[in-house]
Design a protein around this motif. Structure first.
Motif, PDB file in Angstrom:
ATOM      1  N   GLN A 134      -5.953  -0.055  -1.338  1.00  0.00           N
ATOM      2  CA  GLN A 134      -6.873   0.470  -0.336  1.00  0.00           C
ATOM      3  C   GLN A 134      -8.149   0.936  -1.039  1.00  0.00           C
ATOM      4  O   GLN A 134      -8.090   1.496  -2.130  1.00  0.00           O
ATOM      5  CB  GLN A 134      -6.242   1.641   0.405  1.00  0.00           C
ATOM      6  CG  GLN A 134      -5.114   1.256   1.327  1.00  0.00           C
ATOM      7  CD  GLN A 134      -4.586   2.432   2.121  1.00  0.00           C
ATOM      8  OE1 GLN A 134      -5.213   3.487   2.178  1.00  0.00           O
ATOM      9  NE2 GLN A 134      -3.436   2.264   2.734  1.00  0.00           N
ATOM     10  N   LYS A 135      -9.296   0.716  -0.390  1.00  0.00           N
ATOM     11  CA  LYS A 135     -10.578   1.069  -1.009  1.00  0.00           C
ATOM     12  C   LYS A 135     -10.607   2.532  -1.436  1.00  0.00           C
ATOM     13  O   LYS A 135     -11.094   2.871  -2.518  1.00  0.00           O
ATOM     14  CB  LYS A 135     -11.722   0.777  -0.038  1.00  0.00           C
ATOM     15  CG  LYS A 135     -13.092   1.028  -0.636  1.00  0.00           C
ATOM     16  CD  LYS A 135     -14.206   0.611   0.300  1.00  0.00           C
ATOM     17  CE  LYS A 135     -15.566   0.842  -0.343  1.00  0.00           C
ATOM     18  NZ  LYS A 135     -16.672   0.400   0.535  1.00  0.00           N
ATOM     19  N   GLU A 136     -10.034   3.403  -0.612  1.00  0.00           N
ATOM     20  CA  GLU A 136     -10.009   4.835  -0.916  1.00  0.00           C
ATOM     21  C   GLU A 136      -9.226   5.098  -2.214  1.00  0.00           C
ATOM     22  O   GLU A 136      -9.616   5.943  -3.024  1.00  0.00           O
ATOM     23  CB  GLU A 136      -9.362   5.589   0.249  1.00  0.00           C
ATOM     24  CG  GLU A 136      -9.227   7.076   0.035  1.00  0.00           C
ATOM     25  CD  GLU A 136      -8.306   7.723   1.067  1.00  0.00           C
ATOM     26  OE1 GLU A 136      -7.966   8.896   0.866  1.00  0.00           O
ATOM     27  OE2 GLU A 136      -7.931   7.063   2.053  1.00  0.00           O
TER      28      GLU A 136
ATOM     29  N   PHE B  13      -7.242 -11.013   5.026  1.00  0.00           N
ATOM     30  CA  PHE B  13      -5.787 -10.927   5.115  1.00  0.00           C
ATOM     31  C   PHE B  13      -5.287 -11.367   6.480  1.00  0.00           C
ATOM     32  O   PHE B  13      -5.998 -11.294   7.478  1.00  0.00           O
ATOM     33  CB  PHE B  13      -5.320  -9.474   4.916  1.00  0.00           C
ATOM     34  CG  PHE B  13      -5.685  -8.863   3.599  1.00  0.00           C
ATOM     35  CD1 PHE B  13      -4.835  -8.951   2.508  1.00  0.00           C
ATOM     36  CD2 PHE B  13      -6.887  -8.178   3.450  1.00  0.00           C
ATOM     37  CE1 PHE B  13      -5.166  -8.367   1.299  1.00  0.00           C
ATOM     38  CE2 PHE B  13      -7.228  -7.587   2.241  1.00  0.00           C
ATOM     39  CZ  PHE B  13      -6.369  -7.689   1.159  1.00  0.00           C
ATOM     40  N   LEU B  14      -4.029 -11.802   6.502  1.00  0.00           N
ATOM     41  CA  LEU B  14      -3.324 -12.080   7.752  1.00  0.00           C
ATOM     42  C   LEU B  14      -1.979 -11.350   7.688  1.00  0.00           C
ATOM     43  O   LEU B  14      -1.200 -11.631   6.774  1.00  0.00           O
ATOM     44  CB  LEU B  14      -3.094 -13.589   7.911  1.00  0.00           C
ATOM     45  CG  LEU B  14      -2.479 -14.030   9.238  1.00  0.00           C
ATOM     46  CD1 LEU B  14      -3.588 -14.178  10.264  1.00  0.00           C
ATOM     47  CD2 LEU B  14      -1.732 -15.334   9.104  1.00  0.00           C
TER      48      LEU B  14
ATOM     49  N   ASP C 130      -5.629  -2.182   8.468  1.00  0.00           N
ATOM     50  CA  ASP C 130      -6.496  -1.219   9.163  1.00  0.00           C
ATOM     51  C   ASP C 130      -7.669  -0.767   8.311  1.00  0.00           C
ATOM     52  O   ASP C 130      -8.595  -0.145   8.815  1.00  0.00           O
ATOM     53  CB  ASP C 130      -5.681   0.019   9.574  1.00  0.00           C
ATOM     54  CG  ASP C 130      -4.562  -0.321  10.547  1.00  0.00           C
ATOM     55  OD1 ASP C 130      -4.739  -1.275  11.325  1.00  0.00           O
ATOM     56  OD2 ASP C 130      -3.520   0.363  10.520  1.00  0.00           O
ATOM     57  N   VAL C 131      -7.628  -1.048   7.005  1.00  0.00           N
ATOM     58  CA  VAL C 131      -8.631  -0.507   6.087  1.00  0.00           C
ATOM     59  C   VAL C 131      -9.205  -1.608   5.196  1.00  0.00           C
ATOM     60  O   VAL C 131      -8.601  -2.664   5.017  1.00  0.00           O
ATOM     61  CB  VAL C 131      -8.025   0.588   5.180  1.00  0.00           C
ATOM     62  CG1 VAL C 131      -7.609   1.798   6.004  1.00  0.00           C
ATOM     63  CG2 VAL C 131      -6.829   0.052   4.397  1.00  0.00           C
TER      64      VAL C 131
ATOM     65  N   TYR D 145       0.802  -1.217   0.000  1.00  0.00           N
ATOM     66  CA  TYR D 145       0.000   0.000   0.000  1.00  0.00           C
ATOM     67  C   TYR D 145       0.838   1.272   0.000  1.00  0.00           C
ATOM     68  O   TYR D 145       0.437   2.286  -0.559  1.00  0.00           O
ATOM     69  CB  TYR D 145      -0.956   0.003   1.202  1.00  0.00           C
ATOM     70  CG  TYR D 145      -2.122  -0.951   1.064  1.00  0.00           C
ATOM     71  CD1 TYR D 145      -2.384  -1.582  -0.152  1.00  0.00           C
ATOM     72  CD2 TYR D 145      -2.969  -1.221   2.133  1.00  0.00           C
ATOM     73  CE1 TYR D 145      -3.445  -2.459  -0.288  1.00  0.00           C
ATOM     74  CE2 TYR D 145      -4.042  -2.103   1.995  1.00  0.00           C
ATOM     75  CZ  TYR D 145      -4.277  -2.721   0.788  1.00  0.00           C
ATOM     76  OH  TYR D 145      -5.334  -3.584   0.655  1.00  0.00           O
ATOM     77  N   TYR D 146       2.036   1.209   0.612  1.00  0.00           N
ATOM     78  CA  TYR D 146       2.804   2.450   0.774  1.00  0.00           C
ATOM     79  C   TYR D 146       3.442   2.934  -0.523  1.00  0.00           C
ATOM     80  O   TYR D 146       3.913   4.079  -0.587  1.00  0.00           O
ATOM     81  CB  TYR D 146       3.861   2.277   1.865  1.00  0.00           C
ATOM     82  CG  TYR D 146       5.022   1.364   1.500  1.00  0.00           C
ATOM     83  CD1 TYR D 146       6.287   1.880   1.251  1.00  0.00           C
ATOM     84  CD2 TYR D 146       4.840  -0.014   1.412  1.00  0.00           C
ATOM     85  CE1 TYR D 146       7.345   1.047   0.911  1.00  0.00           C
ATOM     86  CE2 TYR D 146       5.889  -0.853   1.077  1.00  0.00           C
ATOM     87  CZ  TYR D 146       7.138  -0.316   0.827  1.00  0.00           C
ATOM     88  OH  TYR D 146       8.178  -1.149   0.491  1.00  0.00           O
TER      89      TYR D 146
END
Length: 280
Positions: free
Chosen positions: A151-153, A191-192, A196-197, A127-128
């Motif tokens: 991420q959904k956003e 996920f494992l 947070d999102v 994600y980053y």
């Protein structure tokens, strides 16, 4: 520790935990490691991404090889980029019997222009660095599509149209290079460890028949959309355009003086850029 019976699928939480424990690993948050443990979603991603016999597929961040193995099982020719060399023994185990080509190194250093024509990206992206990677995919002539977990956003921003709340530079460049389709949302529990999102699977199709966007226009669009709450006029003044020239360009494009860039279609922004001498 004994191996689990081979009947346990690779994506099952018990099998993932067993692999991590046996190899002395913990998911690294700084590398964005969240491993997929939902077989239905794995299959949906591979299907939506076009994994099929003979198709060249690039995966970024294979992790434990769960999605990699699903893609390879469909006959695709898979190249996987992985930065975390601690995963070498895990991938040697989980990808045994496949012809996956694992390239060890940073995905930001990879030469995407070297990929063969018709390459499809299928990946659970870290994600980053999502935005950076997507821009590399867009510019690589051999990449036909990218089906990615984000991420959904970010997924909403990619698919947004001018005038919508989520619209911004990422939406604009995605539209300049092709089209975006929302495939499905993915809950945290898939996920494992759980992120947070909420995540989304999106597919970007790149239209390689179009000329590459002019870098000067991309920079202009980025500057125009940089401060979301400012008017287009103010954003263009910030990058050095004269007020009277901007006013004339807005009037020529039949736009109000207080219009915001996120409400302006790309064709109109291009007209303004041409009037201001940014592009021909």
């Amino acid at each position: 520790m004994p191996h689990l019976p081979s009947t346990a699928p690779l994506y099952s939480p018990a099998r993932v935990r067993e692999l991590l424990t046996r190899h002395g690993l913990r998911p690294t948050k700084s590398l964005g490691q969240n491993f997929l443990i939902d077989g239905n979603i794995l299959r949906a991603i591979a299907e939506a991404g076009g994994a099929a016999p003979g198709v060249p597929v690039l995966e970024v961040g294979p992790g434990l090889g769960v999605l990699t193995r699903e893609i390879a099982s469909r006959g695709a020719q898979v190249t996987a980029l992985e930065k975390d060399e601690r995963l070498k023994p895990v991938l040697a185990e989980t990808l045994e019997g496949t012809d996956v080509n694992v390239v060890w190194g940073d995905a930001l250093d990879f030469d995407y222009a070297s990929l063969p024509s018709g390459t499809r990206v299928i990946a659970n992206l870290p994600y980053y660095i999502t935005g950076l990677l997507l821009s590399r995919f867009m510019r690589a002539p051999g990449i036909e599509s990218a089906t990615v977990l984000v991420q959904k956003e970010v997924g909403q921003r990619l698919a947004a149209k001018p005038g919508q709340d989520a619209y911004g530079f990422l939406s604009a460049i995605a539209a300049l290079y092709g089209s975006v389709k929302h495939v499905r949302d993915v809950p945290k529990g898939a996920f494992l460890p759980a992120p947070d999102v909420t995540s989304s699977v999106v597919r970007l199709d790149f239209d390689r028949t179009r000329p590459q966007p002019d870098p000067a226009f991309l920079a202009f669009v980025e500057a125009a959309l940089h401060h979301r709450r400012k008017t287009l006029r103010n954003n263009l003044r910030l990058i050095g355009h004269a007020a009277d020239a901007i006013d004339a360009a807005l009037e020529g494009a039949a736009l109000r003086a207080d219009v915001r860039a996120e409400d302006v279609p790309l064709e109109r922004l291009h007209d303004i850029a041409r009037t201001l001498g940014v592009v021909r």
